[in-house]
Scaffold this motif. Structure first.
Motif, PDB file in Angstrom:
ATOM      1  N   THR A  77      24.529  81.791 107.960  1.00 46.82           N
ATOM      2  CA  THR A  77      25.915  81.355 107.882  1.00 46.82           C
ATOM      3  C   THR A  77      26.490  81.780 106.537  1.00 46.82           C
ATOM      4  OG1 THR A  77      25.428  79.450 109.272  1.00 46.82           O
ATOM      5  CG2 THR A  77      27.430  79.336 107.957  1.00 46.82           C
ATOM      6  N   GLY A  78      27.757  82.169 106.516  1.00 41.20           N
ATOM      7  CA  GLY A  78      28.384  82.583 105.266  1.00 41.20           C
ATOM      8  C   GLY A  78      28.517  81.428 104.285  1.00 41.20           C
ATOM      9  N   ILE A  79      28.650  81.757 103.000  1.00 43.70           N
ATOM     10  CA  ILE A  79      28.835  80.739 101.974  1.00 43.70           C
ATOM     11  C   ILE A  79      29.960  81.166 101.046  1.00 43.70           C
ATOM     12  CG2 ILE A  79      26.504  79.790 101.964  1.00 43.70           C
ATOM     13  CD1 ILE A  79      25.789  81.638  99.716  1.00 43.70           C
ATOM     14  N   THR A  80      30.690  80.184 100.516  1.00 42.95           N
ATOM     15  CA  THR A  80      31.763  80.433  99.566  1.00 42.95           C
ATOM     16  C   THR A  80      31.490  79.602  98.319  1.00 42.95           C
ATOM     17  OG1 THR A  80      33.327  80.773 101.364  1.00 42.95           O
ATOM     18  CG2 THR A  80      34.244  80.382  99.196  1.00 42.95           C
ATOM     19  N   VAL A  81      31.417  80.229  97.149  1.00 45.70           N
ATOM     20  CA  VAL A  81      31.115  79.526  95.908  1.00 45.70           C
ATOM     21  C   VAL A  81      31.997  80.054  94.791  1.00 45.70           C
ATOM     22  CG1 VAL A  81      28.714  79.034  96.491  1.00 45.70           C
ATOM     23  CG2 VAL A  81      29.288  81.167  95.356  1.00 45.70           C
ATOM     24  N   PRO A  82      32.282  79.222  93.784  1.00 40.79           N
ATOM     25  CA  PRO A  82      33.022  79.720  92.618  1.00 40.79           C
ATOM     26  C   PRO A  82      32.103  80.507  91.701  1.00 40.79           C
ATOM     27  CG  PRO A  82      32.486  77.420  92.308  1.00 40.79           C
ATOM     28  CD  PRO A  82      32.017  77.778  93.696  1.00 40.79           C
ATOM     29  N   ILE A  83      32.647  81.487  91.000  1.00 40.96           N
ATOM     30  CA  ILE A  83      31.860  82.199  90.011  1.00 40.96           C
ATOM     31  C   ILE A  83      31.814  81.367  88.742  1.00 40.96           C
ATOM     32  CG2 ILE A  83      32.438  84.443  90.966  1.00 40.96           C
ATOM     33  CD1 ILE A  83      34.409  84.785  88.622  1.00 40.96           C
ATOM     34  N   ALA A  84      30.910  81.712  87.844  1.00 43.99           N
ATOM     35  CA  ALA A  84      30.760  80.957  86.600  1.00 43.99           C
ATOM     36  C   ALA A  84      31.990  81.136  85.710  1.00 43.99           C
ATOM     37  CB  ALA A  84      29.510  81.423  85.868  1.00 43.99           C
ATOM     38  N   SER A  85      32.477  80.028  85.164  1.00 42.39           N
ATOM     39  CA  SER A  85      33.606  80.082  84.241  1.00 42.39           C
ATOM     40  C   SER A  85      33.109  80.515  82.868  1.00 42.39           C
ATOM     41  CB  SER A  85      34.270  78.713  84.151  1.00 42.39           C
ATOM     42  OG  SER A  85      33.382  77.784  83.554  1.00 42.39           O
ATOM     43  N   GLU A  86      34.051  80.781  81.958  1.00 41.55           N
ATOM     44  CA  GLU A  86      33.670  81.185  80.609  1.00 41.55           C
ATOM     45  C   GLU A  86      32.926  80.060  79.902  1.00 41.55           C
ATOM     46  OE1 GLU A  86      33.830  84.180  79.304  1.00 41.55           O
ATOM     47  OE2 GLU A  86      34.583  84.807  81.271  1.00 41.55           O
ATOM     48  N   ASP A  87      33.349  78.797  80.139  1.00 43.35           N
ATOM     49  CA  ASP A  87      32.645  77.668  79.528  1.00 43.35           C
ATOM     50  C   ASP A  87      31.196  77.604  79.979  1.00 43.35           C
ATOM     51  OD1 ASP A  87      34.736  76.847  78.029  1.00 43.35           O
ATOM     52  OD2 ASP A  87      35.336  75.180  79.322  1.00 43.35           O
ATOM     53  N   GLU A  88      30.967  77.873  81.261  1.00 42.71           N
ATOM     54  CA  GLU A  88      29.602  77.822  81.774  1.00 42.71           C
ATOM     55  C   GLU A  88      28.729  78.908  81.172  1.00 42.71           C
ATOM     56  OE1 GLU A  88      29.151  76.893  86.142  1.00 42.71           O
ATOM     57  OE2 GLU A  88      31.312  77.260  86.046  1.00 42.71           O
ATOM     58  N   LYS A  89      29.340  80.040  80.862  1.00 41.62           N
ATOM     59  CA  LYS A  89      28.565  81.168  80.341  1.00 41.62           C
ATOM     60  C   LYS A  89      28.185  80.993  78.875  1.00 41.62           C
ATOM     61  CE  LYS A  89      30.734  84.505  83.491  1.00 41.62           C
ATOM     62  NZ  LYS A  89      31.620  85.691  83.603  1.00 41.62           N
ATOM     63  N   GLU A  90      28.896  80.117  78.151  1.00 39.80           N
ATOM     64  CA  GLU A  90      28.604  79.925  76.740  1.00 39.80           C
ATOM     65  C   GLU A  90      27.354  79.072  76.587  1.00 39.80           C
ATOM     66  OE1 GLU A  90      31.895  78.468  74.511  1.00 39.80           O
ATOM     67  OE2 GLU A  90      33.335  79.804  75.491  1.00 39.80           O
ATOM     68  N   SER A  91      26.361  79.601  75.917  1.00 40.43           N
ATOM     69  CA  SER A  91      25.052  78.950  75.831  1.00 40.43           C
ATOM     70  C   SER A  91      25.113  77.591  75.152  1.00 40.43           C
ATOM     71  CB  SER A  91      24.070  79.858  75.085  1.00 40.43           C
ATOM     72  OG  SER A  91      24.548  80.117  73.777  1.00 40.43           O
ATOM     73  N   MET A  92      26.074  77.362  74.251  1.00 36.00           N
ATOM     74  CA  MET A  92      26.125  76.086  73.552  1.00 36.00           C
ATOM     75  C   MET A  92      26.588  74.952  74.471  1.00 36.00           C
ATOM     76  SD  MET A  92      24.998  76.683  70.583  1.00 36.00           S
ATOM     77  CE  MET A  92      25.474  75.186  69.732  1.00 36.00           C
ATOM     78  N   LYS A  93      27.212  75.294  75.585  1.00 38.28           N
ATOM     79  CA  LYS A  93      27.748  74.269  76.471  1.00 38.28           C
ATOM     80  C   LYS A  93      26.990  74.163  77.785  1.00 38.28           C
ATOM     81  CE  LYS A  93      32.496  74.742  74.792  1.00 38.28           C
ATOM     82  NZ  LYS A  93      33.899  75.018  75.173  1.00 38.28           N
ATOM     83  N   THR A  94      26.066  75.064  78.019  1.00 42.36           N
ATOM     84  CA  THR A  94      25.411  75.129  79.314  1.00 42.36           C
ATOM     85  C   THR A  94      23.908  75.213  79.162  1.00 42.36           C
ATOM     86  OG1 THR A  94      27.319  76.320  80.168  1.00 42.36           O
ATOM     87  CG2 THR A  94      25.337  76.359  81.522  1.00 42.36           C
ATOM     88  N   ILE A  95      23.195  74.461  79.980  1.00 42.72           N
ATOM     89  CA  ILE A  95      21.746  74.624  80.064  1.00 42.72           C
ATOM     90  C   ILE A  95      21.486  75.906  80.832  1.00 42.72           C
ATOM     91  CG2 ILE A  95      19.606  73.605  80.922  1.00 42.72           C
ATOM     92  CD1 ILE A  95      20.984  70.873  80.711  1.00 42.72           C
ATOM     93  N   GLN A  96      20.938  76.885  80.176  1.00 40.91           N
ATOM     94  CA  GLN A  96      20.821  78.206  80.776  1.00 40.91           C
ATOM     95  C   GLN A  96      19.729  78.271  81.839  1.00 40.91           C
ATOM     96  OE1 GLN A  96      23.019  80.828  80.088  1.00 40.91           O
ATOM     97  NE2 GLN A  96      24.050  79.055  79.175  1.00 40.91           N
ATOM     98  N   GLU A  97      20.009  79.007  82.886  1.00 39.22           N
ATOM     99  CA  GLU A  97      19.049  79.213  83.962  1.00 39.22           C
ATOM    100  C   GLU A  97      17.958  80.162  83.492  1.00 39.22           C
ATOM    101  OE1 GLU A  97      17.473  78.356  87.397  1.00 39.22           O
ATOM    102  OE2 GLU A  97      19.543  77.753  87.113  1.00 39.22           O
ATOM    103  N   ASP A  98      16.761  79.939  84.012  1.00 39.96           N
ATOM    104  CA  ASP A  98      15.659  80.849  83.726  1.00 39.96           C
ATOM    105  C   ASP A  98      16.008  82.233  84.266  1.00 39.96           C
ATOM    106  OD1 ASP A  98      13.340  82.272  83.525  1.00 39.96           O
ATOM    107  OD2 ASP A  98      12.073  80.803  84.562  1.00 39.96           O
ATOM    108  N   PRO A  99      16.123  83.263  83.403  1.00 37.78           N
ATOM    109  CA  PRO A  99      16.532  84.594  83.882  1.00 37.78           C
ATOM    110  C   PRO A  99      15.633  85.150  84.973  1.00 37.78           C
ATOM    111  CG  PRO A  99      16.583  84.478  81.479  1.00 37.78           C
ATOM    112  CD  PRO A  99      15.910  83.240  81.963  1.00 37.78           C
ATOM    113  N   SER A 100      14.365  84.756  84.952  1.00 35.49           N
ATOM    114  CA  SER A 100      13.439  85.292  85.953  1.00 35.49           C
ATOM    115  C   SER A 100      13.701  84.738  87.346  1.00 35.49           C
ATOM    116  CB  SER A 100      11.989  84.987  85.544  1.00 35.49           C
ATOM    117  OG  SER A 100      11.750  83.584  85.555  1.00 35.49           O
ATOM    118  N   ARG A 101      14.490  83.660  87.436  1.00 35.24           N
ATOM    119  CA  ARG A 101      14.738  83.025  88.729  1.00 35.24           C
ATOM    120  C   ARG A 101      16.118  83.340  89.288  1.00 35.24           C
ATOM    121  NH1 ARG A 101      11.137  78.764  89.741  1.00 35.24           N
ATOM    122  NH2 ARG A 101      12.657  77.816  91.143  1.00 35.24           N
TER     123      ARG A 101
END
Length: 389
Positions: A352-376
């Motif tokens: 089934t198709g899915i619709t999701v928002p892309i990451a905002s600039e705030d989410e991409k800033e490491s000081m404000k976001t718990i970063q995802e493991d790049p390997s995952r």
């Protein structure tokens, strides 16, 4: 499945939010609280630590409450897995699933489970514009037998009929035998009246009058039903009981397919095994709508309608829910997702198709976001989806 939540609360409020979230997920039967709860628990731990390291002062108490932004970062996709002849299969090893985005490298989902008792919003569309559709006479009894074993109390059901106009008899109603029987009976009433009248005319050796043309042919009617489903929660499914033929819709069949894909709505078809000869070539269009939205066509006759309806609900319950992290470099637009199971080749798999928002600039800033493991995090390929015609 992804969204953004902004949390401004004290430790007591965070703990209460966690407790409420766990209770809701327990009631829904959804074993997927780990991502959201995990982030909240980290927030609680950090707040507790800061509160125990120093004695609060008057200045600290009067300071503004710090803001913690928590982002859920998992996508969720429903996947139907059947045998090559469209029959149910035994449960598969969850570790065997692989996903590819835009024909990129295969990766394993973060988490896999079967859908089970997740709430369903089911819309049943009955094509009552065709006098010869053999499935119609047994529908009232067949549909009413689905609760509670095949449709659960938490499920919601709507019933529509294509006739001289598009009729909606029940909408977003709890799945119970009385409501379903009443909804289908009222939806079928115009068709039943015409059948009784025509039988009487035949006995009098009179020619029955021609049937009225459907006010909204198949693609138009499916489009309207899908718009109603847009507003409903749960896993949204459209079951069209029809011969699959459209007669002059203003809506293009590809528009119906695209709508279902981008709104995460799955289309199943229950078709008569007796196909009218006047609709040569219609099978491909209706089948593509089903397949491209994560569903399938099922065949039935007046003797197998009940068993096929039960099989349909079991197929929905048997679907696999695959979760994976959102890629930080994901771009807006339409993307392709392909799900495979390399351990077993002779399977019919559709998502089934899915619709999701892309990451905002705030989410991409490491000081404000718990970063995802790049390997995952998944990697996108270069193949883009074809533009909508």
């Amino acid at each position: 499945m992804s969204g953004t939540a902004e949390v401004e609360m004290t430790m007591a409020k965070l703990q209460r939010r966690i407790s409420e979230e766990k209770k809701r997920n327990k009631l829904r039967g959804i074993a997927r609280i780990s991502a959201f709860t995990f982030l909240l628990l980290i927030a609680v731990g950090a707040t507790a630590q800061s509160n125990t390291e120093a004695t609060p002062t008057a200045q600290a108490i009067s300071a503004p409450t710090p803001t913690l932004r928590v982002y859920t970062n998992l996508k969720q996709v429903s996947v139907l897995v059947l045998s090559s002849d469209y029959r149910r299969v035994k449960p598969l090893d969850p570790s065997g699933f692989r996903i590819s985005l835009d024909s990129g490298p295969l990766f394993r989902p973060t988490y896999v489970r079967q859908e089970g008792d997740d709430p369903i919003s089911l819309a049943i569309l009955i094509d009552a514009s065709k006098p010869y559709l053999e499935l119609l006479p047994v529908l009232v009894r067949a549909v009413a037998t689905l609760p509670p074993d095949f449709l659960r109390p938490q499920d919601r059901v709507s019933v529509y009929a294509m006739d001289c106009t598009l009729i909606r008899t029940i909408y977003d109603t709890g799945a119970n035998p009385a409501a379903l029987a009443d909804g289908v009976k009222r939806a079928m009433a115009p068709w039943q009246i015409r059948q009784t009248r025509n039988e009487e005319l035949k006995k009098q050796n009179k020619i029955p009058p021609p049937n009225c043309r459907a006010g909204l042919p198949l693609w138009d009617s499916m489009s309207e039903v899908l718009k109603d489903l847009d507003q409903q929660p749960g896993r949204r499914v459209l079951l069209a009981i029809t011969d699959g033929g459209d007669d002059g819709s203003k809506t293009l069949w590809k528009d119906v397919m695209f709508h279902a894909q981008i709104r995460s709505e799955t289309v199943f078809g229950l078709l008569s095994t007796i196909n009218p000869p006047s609709f040569s070539g219609w099978e491909d269009k209706f089948e593509q709508i089903c397949v491209s939205s994560g569903g399938v066509e099922l065949q039935a006759n007046e003797h197998t309608t009940l068993s096929r309806l039960k099989e349909f609900t079991q197929m929905v319950r048997d679907r696999y829910i695959l979760e994976y992290p959102r890629a930080p470099n994901e771009q807006p637009g339409v993307h392709t997702i392909a799900v495979s199971y390399p351990k077993k080749r002779d399977l019919y798999i559709t998502a089934t198709g899915i619709t999701v928002p892309i990451a905002s600039e705030d989410e991409k800033e490491s000081m404000k976001t718990i970063q995802e493991d790049p390997s995952r995090t998944p990697e996108f390929g270069n193949r883009k989806a074809l533009p909508k015609p």
